[in-house]
Design a protein around this motif. Structure first.
Motif, short mmCIF file in Angstrom:
data_model
loop_
_atom_site.label_atom_id
_atom_site.label_comp_id
_atom_site.label_asym_id
_atom_site.label_seq_id
_atom_site.Cartn_x
_atom_site.Cartn_y
_atom_site.Cartn_z
N ARG A 149 0.82 -1.22 0.00
CA ARG A 149 0.00 0.00 0.00
C ARG A 149 0.85 1.27 0.00
NH1 ARG A 149 -5.58 -0.23 2.02
NH2 ARG A 149 -5.12 1.22 3.70
N TYR A 150 2.01 1.27 0.67
CA TYR A 150 2.87 2.46 0.61
C TYR A 150 3.28 2.76 -0.83
CZ TYR A 150 6.88 5.53 0.83
OH TYR A 150 7.75 6.57 0.60
N ARG A 151 3.59 1.69 -1.57
CA ARG A 151 4.03 1.89 -2.96
C ARG A 151 2.87 2.38 -3.83
NH1 ARG A 151 8.50 -2.97 -3.34
NH2 ARG A 151 9.43 -2.34 -1.38
N GLY A 156 0.09 6.92 -6.68
CA GLY A 156 -1.02 7.89 -6.79
C GLY A 156 -0.55 9.32 -6.58
N ARG A 157 0.33 9.51 -5.60
CA ARG A 157 0.84 10.86 -5.30
C ARG A 157 1.66 11.39 -6.47
NH1 ARG A 157 4.70 11.63 -0.07
NH2 ARG A 157 5.76 9.93 -1.16
N HIS A 158 2.49 10.50 -7.04
CA HIS A 158 3.31 10.92 -8.18
C HIS A 158 2.44 11.27 -9.38
CE1 HIS A 158 6.21 10.60 -11.49
NE2 HIS A 158 7.14 10.80 -10.59
N ARG A 208 14.45 10.52 -6.70
CA ARG A 208 15.37 9.84 -7.61
C ARG A 208 15.71 8.43 -7.13
NH1 ARG A 208 15.42 13.43 -11.00
NH2 ARG A 208 16.39 15.49 -10.86
N TYR A 209 15.02 7.92 -6.15
CA TYR A 209 15.25 6.54 -5.71
C TYR A 209 15.09 5.59 -6.89
CZ TYR A 209 14.76 7.37 -0.57
OH TYR A 209 14.91 7.75 0.73
N PRO A 210 15.93 4.53 -6.91
CA PRO A 210 15.75 3.51 -7.94
C PRO A 210 14.36 2.87 -7.85
CG PRO A 210 17.67 3.01 -6.54
CD PRO A 210 17.03 4.23 -5.98
N SER A 219 7.35 11.26 -3.86
CA SER A 219 7.39 12.67 -4.28
C SER A 219 7.49 13.59 -3.08
CB SER A 219 6.13 12.99 -5.08
OG SER A 219 5.95 12.06 -6.13
N PHE A 220 8.70 13.67 -2.52
CA PHE A 220 8.91 14.64 -1.44
C PHE A 220 10.36 15.09 -1.46
CE2 PHE A 220 11.27 12.31 1.93
CZ PHE A 220 11.15 11.00 1.50
N SER A 221 10.62 16.20 -0.77
CA SER A 221 11.98 16.71 -0.61
C SER A 221 12.41 16.47 0.83
CB SER A 221 12.03 18.20 -0.94
OG SER A 221 11.22 18.93 -0.05
N ARG A 222 13.70 16.56 1.10
CA ARG A 222 14.18 16.30 2.47
C ARG A 222 13.75 17.40 3.44
NH1 ARG A 222 14.79 11.01 2.38
NH2 ARG A 222 16.07 10.38 0.62
N ALA A 223 13.54 18.60 2.93
CA ALA A 223 13.05 19.69 3.78
C ALA A 223 12.51 20.81 2.90
CB ALA A 223 14.16 20.23 4.67
N VAL A 322 7.06 2.71 10.16
CA VAL A 322 7.88 3.48 9.22
C VAL A 322 7.75 2.80 7.85
CG1 VAL A 322 10.17 4.45 8.79
CG2 VAL A 322 9.43 4.00 11.14
N CYS A 323 7.77 3.60 6.78
CA CYS A 323 7.30 3.06 5.50
C CYS A 323 8.23 2.05 4.84
CB CYS A 323 6.90 4.17 4.56
SG CYS A 323 8.23 5.25 4.17
N ARG A 324 9.47 1.92 5.28
CA ARG A 324 10.28 0.79 4.84
C ARG A 324 10.35 -0.19 5.99
NH1 ARG A 324 16.00 2.46 2.01
NH2 ARG A 324 15.11 3.92 0.51
C1 3EB Z 1 12.90 7.84 3.36
O1 3EB Z 1 13.75 8.70 3.60
C2 3EB Z 1 12.10 7.33 4.52
O2 3EB Z 1 6.97 8.97 1.09
O3 3EB Z 1 6.42 10.93 1.87
C3 3EB Z 1 10.19 9.64 4.85
C4 3EB Z 1 9.44 10.80 4.69
C5 3EB Z 1 9.91 8.54 4.06
C6 3EB Z 1 8.44 10.88 3.73
C7 3EB Z 1 7.11 9.90 1.89
C8 3EB Z 1 8.90 8.63 3.08
C9 3EB Z 1 8.17 9.78 2.93
O4 3EB Z 1 12.71 7.39 2.21
C10 3EB Z 1 10.66 7.27 4.23
#
Ligand code: 3EB
Length: 336
Positions: A149-151, A156-158, A208-210, A219-223, A322-324
Motif C-alpha cells: 500500500r505504501y508503494r 497515486g501521489r506521483h 530519484r530513488y531507484p 514525491s517529497f523533498s528532504r526539507a 515506518v514506511c520501509r
Molecule cells: C525515506 O527517507 C524514509 O513517502 O512521503 C520519509 C518521509 C519517508 C516521507 C514519503 C517517506 C516519505 O525514504 C521514508
C-alpha cells in the motif's frame, strides 16, 4: 484600518505561526483561543469536533498526552472546500482530509483523488504552493493486488503531482507513516509563495530513488525552507537511517538513531550553507517528533538523544510503522 489591526497584519506576515507541544488537558482552553490555527492530538480521537482539531491515530509513548499546537498572531477562518476541512490566515493555509480506502478503487486512486482535492482547495482559496504534508496511512505494508500500500500511495501521489507545473522543483517536505486504524489522514500547509526545496548530500533525493523501492518514486523533498518576512521556518521531512538510497544498520535501533541524526545534521548544514539559515547544531531545533516501530524500546533512544542534543529540544514519541520494513525509527523536525 486601525493601528491594532495593522499591527496584527504585520505580525501575521512576519510570523504566520509557531508550533509547540502542550498538555492535552489544555485542549478546551486552546480551542477557545482566537489565534489557534490548528491542533494535532495523538492516539484516540476526541469527542470534540472542531475544524482546527486533527487526530493522528498513533499511540503516544512515554505516558504523556501531548498536543501539537500551532498558534498565529491572526484570527484564522475555517471552512470546507470539497472534502478538505481548512483553517487559514492571510498568509497560511492548514487543511486536512480523512478517508477510508476501499479495496476498489484502492490506495493508488484514493491517494490521487485526495491530492486532487487538496490541490483544488489550494487553488480555490489562493494558496497555490504546498509547504509540507503529513500522510498517515492505514496498513502501510499490506499488499493489495501485488503492490504494497505504501508503494500504491507513492504511485497515486506521483501521478497527480507530476501534472503540476515544474513539479520536481516544487516537491515539499513530507512524513508518511503507517497507522493501525482504518482511516487515511493527510494534512498539509500551503502558502501564497513557494518555499525552497532542500535535499541532503548524504542521501539520494527520494524522487530519484531507484524503481525497486516503488513503481514511482516518493514525491517529497528532504526539507522545505520557507522565509516569512525577516524570519524563516525549516520543515524537515521524516528522516531515517538511509545513506545513499539504502537502509543502514538493519536491526540496530541505536545505530539507526545515530545515522538519522547525522542525516539531520547534514540537512541543517545544507540549509545554513545554501540559504544562510542560522542553525549550527541540532540542539537549536524547535521541535522533534520521533516515530518508533512497535517493539523498539524507548528508554535507550531517549538517553541517546539526550546525549547528542542535551535534552533541550521538546520531543514527542509516537509508535508508528515506518514506511520501509527495515527502518526502526524516523524523526521529523521543525525549526523556527
Ligand atoms: C525515506 O527517507 C524514509 O513517502 O512521503 C520519509 C518521509 C519517508 C516521507 C514519503 C517517506 C516519505 O525514504 C521514508
Amino acid at each position: 484600518m486601525g493601528n491594532n489591526r495593522r499591527q496584527r497584519v504585520s505580525d501575521c506576515l512576519n510570523s504566520p505561526f509557531q508550533v509547540r507541544y502542550e498538555n492535552a488537558a489544555r485542549l478546551q482552553t486552546l480551542l477557545n483561543e482566537e489565534g489557534l490555527l490548528a491542533v494535532i492530538s495523538f492516539g484516540q480521537e476526541h469527542e470534540t469536533k472542531d475544524a482546527r482539531l486533527v487526530t493522528v491515530e498513533l499511540p503516544e509513548l512515554g505516558g504523556n498526552s501531548t498536543l501539537e499546537v500551532w498558534h498565529t498572531p491572526c484570527s484564522p477562518e475555517t471552512g470546507y472546500v470539497g472534502e478538505i476541512r481548512y483553517s487559514r490566515t492571510d498568509t497560511v493555509l492548514f487543511g486536512y482530509i480523512q478517508f477510508e480506502v476501499s479495496r476498489v478503487p484502492g490506495m493508488e486512486q484514493a491517494t490521487y483523488d485526495a491530492y486532487r482535492a487538496i490541490l483544488a482547495c489550494q487553488q480555490h482559496l489562493g494558496y497555490p504552493y504546498l509547504l509540507r504534508t503529513w500522510n498517515y496511512l492505514s496498513d502501510i505494508h499490506r499488499e493489495e493486488d501485488g503492490l504494497e500500500r505504501y508503494r500504491a500511495f507513492c504511485l497515486g501521489r506521483h501521478r497527480i503531482l507530476e501534472t503540476t507545473p515544474d513539479f520536481e522543483r516544487h516537491l515539499v517536505a513530507a512524513t508518511a507513516m503507517g497507522t493501525r486504524t482504518s482511516q487515511v489522514l493527510i494534512y498539509f500547509l500551503a502558502a501564497h509563495e513557494p518555499g525552497f526545496r532542500l535535499e541532503n548530500p548524504r542521501q539520494v533525493s527520494a524522487f530519484r530513488y531507484p524503481s525497486h523501492y516503488a513503481p514511482r518514486s516518493p514525491s517529497f523533498s528532504r526539507a522545505t525552507l520557507k522565509p516569512w518576512g525577516a524570519e524563516a521556518h525549516l520543515y524537515i521531512s521524516g528522516t531515517a537511517s538511509i545513506v545513499g538510497h539504502e537502509t543502514r544498520h538493519v536491526d540496530n535501533p541505536l545505530a539507526q538513531l545515530d545515522e538519522t541524526l547525522n542525516n539531520l545534521q547534514s540537512l541543517a548544514d545544507n540549509a545554513r550553507r545554501l540559504h544562510g539559515l542560522a542553525i549550527q547544531s541540532l540542539d537549536e531545533l524547535s521541535l522533534l517528533k520521533v516515530y518508533l516501530r512497535q517493539g523498539v524500546e524507548m528508554a535507550p533512544i531517549v538517553q541517546c538523544l539526550q546525549r547528542r542534543l542535551g535534552g533541550r529540544v521538546p520531543a514527542l514519541f509516537l509508535q508508528g510503522d515506518v514506511c520501509r520494513n527495515d527502518l526502526l525509527l524516523e524523526i521529523e523536525a521543525f525549526h523556527a
